[in-house]
Design an enzyme around this catalytic site. Structure first.
Site, PDB file in Angstrom:
ATOM      1  N   ILE A 160      17.924 -28.101 -34.762  1.00  0.00           N
ATOM      2  CA  ILE A 160      17.824 -29.341 -33.970  1.00  0.00           C
ATOM      3  C   ILE A 160      19.186 -29.689 -33.371  1.00  0.00           C
ATOM      4  O   ILE A 160      19.299 -30.033 -32.185  1.00  0.00           O
ATOM      5  CB  ILE A 160      17.257 -30.495 -34.820  1.00  0.00           C
ATOM      6  CG1 ILE A 160      15.823 -30.161 -35.270  1.00  0.00           C
ATOM      7  CG2 ILE A 160      17.288 -31.816 -34.059  1.00  0.00           C
ATOM      8  CD1 ILE A 160      15.244 -31.104 -36.308  1.00  0.00           C
ATOM      9  N   ARG A 243      17.731 -37.969 -41.858  1.00  0.00           N
ATOM     10  CA  ARG A 243      17.094 -38.701 -42.945  1.00  0.00           C
ATOM     11  C   ARG A 243      17.927 -39.922 -43.280  1.00  0.00           C
ATOM     12  O   ARG A 243      19.175 -39.872 -43.239  1.00  0.00           O
ATOM     13  CB  ARG A 243      16.967 -37.824 -44.203  1.00  0.00           C
ATOM     14  CG  ARG A 243      15.805 -36.836 -44.146  1.00  0.00           C
ATOM     15  CD  ARG A 243      14.459 -37.542 -44.218  1.00  0.00           C
ATOM     16  NE  ARG A 243      13.328 -36.616 -44.270  1.00  0.00           N
ATOM     17  CZ  ARG A 243      12.692 -36.160 -43.196  1.00  0.00           C
ATOM     18  NH1 ARG A 243      13.106 -36.505 -41.985  1.00  0.00           N
ATOM     19  NH2 ARG A 243      11.665 -35.346 -43.322  1.00  0.00           N
ATOM     20  N   GLU A 272      12.766 -46.317 -45.773  1.00  0.00           N
ATOM     21  CA  GLU A 272      11.741 -46.568 -44.751  1.00  0.00           C
ATOM     22  C   GLU A 272      10.354 -46.651 -45.381  1.00  0.00           C
ATOM     23  O   GLU A 272      10.112 -45.975 -46.398  1.00  0.00           O
ATOM     24  CB  GLU A 272      11.799 -45.515 -43.653  1.00  0.00           C
ATOM     25  CG  GLU A 272      11.578 -44.093 -44.085  1.00  0.00           C
ATOM     26  CD  GLU A 272      11.731 -43.145 -42.887  1.00  0.00           C
ATOM     27  OE1 GLU A 272      10.715 -42.560 -42.503  1.00  0.00           O
ATOM     28  OE2 GLU A 272      12.853 -43.046 -42.333  1.00  0.00           O
ATOM     29  N   HIS A 290      10.811 -43.746 -36.927  1.00  0.00           N
ATOM     30  CA  HIS A 290      10.680 -42.329 -37.305  1.00  0.00           C
ATOM     31  C   HIS A 290       9.788 -41.572 -36.318  1.00  0.00           C
ATOM     32  O   HIS A 290       8.767 -40.978 -36.687  1.00  0.00           O
ATOM     33  CB  HIS A 290      10.141 -42.178 -38.743  1.00  0.00           C
ATOM     34  CG  HIS A 290      10.479 -40.848 -39.366  1.00  0.00           C
ATOM     35  ND1 HIS A 290      10.705 -40.686 -40.719  1.00  0.00           N
ATOM     36  CD2 HIS A 290      10.627 -39.605 -38.837  1.00  0.00           C
ATOM     37  CE1 HIS A 290      10.954 -39.421 -40.990  1.00  0.00           C
ATOM     38  NE2 HIS A 290      10.920 -38.739 -39.854  1.00  0.00           N
ATOM     39  N   GLY A 292      10.897 -39.006 -34.423  1.00  0.00           N
ATOM     40  CA  GLY A 292      11.543 -37.742 -34.074  1.00  0.00           C
ATOM     41  C   GLY A 292      10.613 -36.692 -33.483  1.00  0.00           C
ATOM     42  O   GLY A 292      10.850 -36.153 -32.406  1.00  0.00           O
TER      43      GLY A 292
END
Ligand code: 8YV
Length: 324
Positions: A160, A243, A272, A290, A292
């Site tokens: 990534i 994270r 979260e 979240h 992503g």
């Protein structure tokens, strides 16, 4: 009993994935999409041959210790697997797989989205306009920060991060530096126009934007803490699509409140879906839930990747994405 492997699917997945699972397995779907409880996960391990889990399933050592256990595989829907106690799975001979690669582009796009929203104060502007508080164009209204030519510091240089480097360098003319204890071959970094730095601290001292791309594990817990925030430049921004555990959220709040750093763009949080309340009040913070890998194409591809690992496992073939 169909004789086909029983697979418990812990969350509602995209329809094409359900169709494949139901076609191939005795798939126990979760149409209500309510996360399984700890007892629900234990029961699944006792009644199914495999679980298809997600980041919301806490597959702890205690959960994995259930006896008698029938399940032999936990196929995780996601590249990160910190929701699973890998050592406990290993100790009990339970295989674990994940879904890398298929979400690399979506997650990299979101990291760049956070970076641009931060730099150009897009969230602020949107909120001001929606609140009816915009009084029209002014020469000095809501000035942001230039991105082109600025330095992006990547913490971790895996799939990534490399995709982010490519977008930032080729797409936005940014200088890219990085630190990774397991760096890619020099020619790979060079092809991305990325320069290696000998330490995380060196990256923090130099970067205008710091983007986190390391897995959550004991060694990276609170990697970004008070001392590390103190090394960042006061006009620098933090981006986190990795994270929440990697960042000491209380130290981040302190760094923001004391203007130790200029702002933060967060897609993941330590606890979260809970978010430290004061972050919700900060204008120089972009907060996303979240997202992503949240594209239709990516989530279907993630599901099909998990399906592929399940199919290989029950055909006694090696997993495509073995974690354990
Ligand atoms: C997933 C992610 O959506 O892949 C990961 O590690 O964080 C996200 O892409 C999430 O993990 C779902 O399980």
């Amino acid at each position: 009993m169909s004789g086909r492997p029983v697979v418990v699917v812990t969350r509602r997945l995209p329809e094409p994935v359900h169709e494949a699972l139901v076609r191939e397995f005795d798939a126990r779907l979760n149409p209500d999409d309510r996360p399984l409880t700890t007892d629900g996960l234990r029961l699944a391990l006792q009644s199914a041959d495999a679980l298809l889990t997600t980041v919301t399933d806490k597959v702890t050592a205690d959960v994995l210790s259930v006896e008698p256990r029938r399940a032999r595989l936990v196929a995780n829907f996601g590249v990160g697997f910190n929701n699973i106690d890998i050592e406990a799975a290993k100790a009990r001979g339970i295989a674990v797989s994940n879904t890398p690669d298929v979400l690399t582009d979506a997650t990299a796009d979101l990291a760049i989205t956070l970076l641009l929203m931060l730099a150009r104060r897009a969230g602020e502007g949107e909120r001001q306009l929606r609140a009816g508080e915009w009084t029209g164009w002014r020469p000095t209204h809501m000035l942001g920060t230039h991105v082109t030519g600025k330095t992006l510091g990547l913490i971790g240089m895996g799939r990534i991060a490399r995709a982010v480097a490519q977008r930032a360098h080729r797409g936005f003319g940014m200088k890219v530096i990085f630190h990774d204890p397991y760096p890619p071959p020099p020619e790979v970094a060079a092809a991305l126009g990325a320069e290696q730095r000998g330490s995380l601290e060196a990256v923090l001292r130099e970067a205008d934007f710091v983007s986190l791309h390391c897995p959550a594990m004991p060694e990276t817990r609170h990697l970004m803490n008070r001392d590390r925030f103190a090394l960042m430049r006061p006009d620098a921004f933090l981006v986190n699509t990795a994270r929440g555990d990697v960042v000491d959220e209380a130290a981040l709040v302190e760094a923001l409140q004391t203007q130790r750093i200029a702002g933060a763009g967060l897609d993941v949080f330590e606890k979260e879906p809970q978010v430290t309340p004061v972050l919700l009040t900060m204008e120089n913070v972009v907060l996303l839930p979240h997202l992503g890998s949240a594209t239709r194409e990516t989530r279907v591809a993630m599901g099909m990747r998990a399906f592929e690992n399940l199919t290989l496992f029950f055909s006694d073939k090696p997993l495509r994405d073995p974690v354990v």
